[in-house]
Design a protein around this motif. Sequence first.
Motif, short mmCIF file in Angstrom:
data_model
loop_
_atom_site.label_atom_id
_atom_site.label_comp_id
_atom_site.label_asym_id
_atom_site.label_seq_id
_atom_site.Cartn_x
_atom_site.Cartn_y
_atom_site.Cartn_z
N LYS A 91 2.01 1.77 -3.63
CA LYS A 91 1.13 2.42 -4.38
C LYS A 91 0.92 3.77 -4.02
CE LYS A 91 -1.38 -2.04 -4.77
NZ LYS A 91 -2.69 -2.73 -4.54
N ASN A 92 0.99 4.28 -2.92
CA ASN A 92 0.82 5.68 -2.58
C ASN A 92 1.70 6.44 -3.09
OD1 ASN A 92 -1.57 5.23 -1.33
ND2 ASN A 92 -0.30 4.96 0.98
N ARG A 94 3.82 5.78 -5.70
CA ARG A 94 3.58 5.90 -7.13
C ARG A 94 2.69 6.77 -7.50
NH1 ARG A 94 3.79 -0.89 -8.89
NH2 ARG A 94 6.00 -1.12 -8.53
N ARG A 95 1.32 6.87 -6.81
CA ARG A 95 0.37 7.78 -6.98
C ARG A 95 0.97 9.20 -6.66
NH1 ARG A 95 -2.73 6.12 -3.14
NH2 ARG A 95 -3.55 4.39 -4.44
N LYS A 96 1.66 9.32 -5.86
CA LYS A 96 2.17 10.61 -5.38
C LYS A 96 3.04 11.14 -6.50
CE LYS A 96 4.43 13.41 -1.84
NZ LYS A 96 4.95 13.33 -0.38
N LYS A 97 3.95 10.20 -7.19
CA LYS A 97 4.75 10.63 -8.23
C LYS A 97 4.05 11.16 -9.43
CE LYS A 97 8.86 8.20 -6.63
NZ LYS A 97 9.84 6.86 -7.42
N LYS A 98 2.97 10.30 -9.71
CA LYS A 98 2.06 10.51 -10.91
C LYS A 98 1.23 11.99 -10.67
CE LYS A 98 1.01 5.84 -12.36
NZ LYS A 98 -0.11 4.66 -12.42
N GLN A 99 0.99 12.13 -9.71
CA GLN A 99 0.54 13.60 -9.15
C GLN A 99 1.45 14.71 -9.43
OE1 GLN A 99 -1.29 13.18 -5.33
NE2 GLN A 99 -2.97 12.07 -6.00
N GLN A 100 2.71 14.18 -8.90
CA GLN A 100 3.70 15.47 -8.99
C GLN A 100 4.16 15.73 -10.57
OE1 GLN A 100 6.86 14.14 -6.73
NE2 GLN A 100 6.13 14.55 -4.74
N GLU A 106 0.84 -1.24 0.09
CA GLU A 106 0.17 0.04 0.05
C GLU A 106 0.75 1.24 -0.09
OE1 GLU A 106 -3.57 1.92 -0.69
OE2 GLU A 106 -3.53 -0.21 -0.34
#
Length: 271
Positions: A245-246, A248-254, A242
């Motif tokens: 995943k968080n 990776r999600r943060k990198k995508k948002q950045q 988890e």
Amino acid sequence: WEAGSISEAVVSTQSTGAIAGAFVQFYWTRDKRKVHFPVLRGIWWVFRYHLGTVAFGSCIIAIIQLIRTILAYIQNKTKDSQSEFVKYLLLCLQCCLWCFEKIMKFINRNAYIYTAFKGSAFCTSCKKVFGLLLSNVVRVGVINCVGMFILFIGKFLVVIVTAILGYFMMKNDDDLYFWAIPVLIASIFAFAVAHTFFSVYEIGIDAIFICFAEDETKNDGTPGREYYMSKNLMEWVDNSGEAIKNLRRKKKQQKAQARVGKSNDVNMEDM
């Protein structure tokens, strides 16, 4: 020299294989109470079934080290007559071979672990373990960083405690004119012992991770395909998954925010 390097590497890898064999026996046995004398059994497995794998992997490392030694000899003999191009070329070759040696040692070590519970040949083990590591590359990075930090803290504490105890034991000794040298020698020996001792834990971490990766690939927790991993390990993996995943999600948002910022800048320039 090469024969000495091979024999030294074989002895080192034999101990790695024996220790890894003990850990994989414990992991792949559902009833842990049935595990008896795992280290002795691991040693027997190495000498009975995997001696060729150990020798082949050690030979590869020894050949790489031999090539590095030859390059170093050429560098030393021709250092006065080398052009700048040849000098930098030899340095680049040394750097590439050093990196290649480190990579092969890492792959070899994990291949021995895979061989310990699968019994496959060296090349097959390298191929399989490389795929496992590649599919869990983020976990490998996290576990290596955390594991190295914890092991470093353990070694550091052993050395510090030894130095403090040595100081209090020797500072009031009238026969000693200078207590710092004995304390320093004791600290060096303490580090050597701690390094040897904690290397067992290092092999254990790698062995459990390779077993976990294989377990996760072959099983899914359904009846008849239950995981071999413990509940604590499973919970830790779920939490780490988890967290990954968080991240990776943060990198995508950045990245998305950076793209929006660049597009806004372009629009402002056009206006």
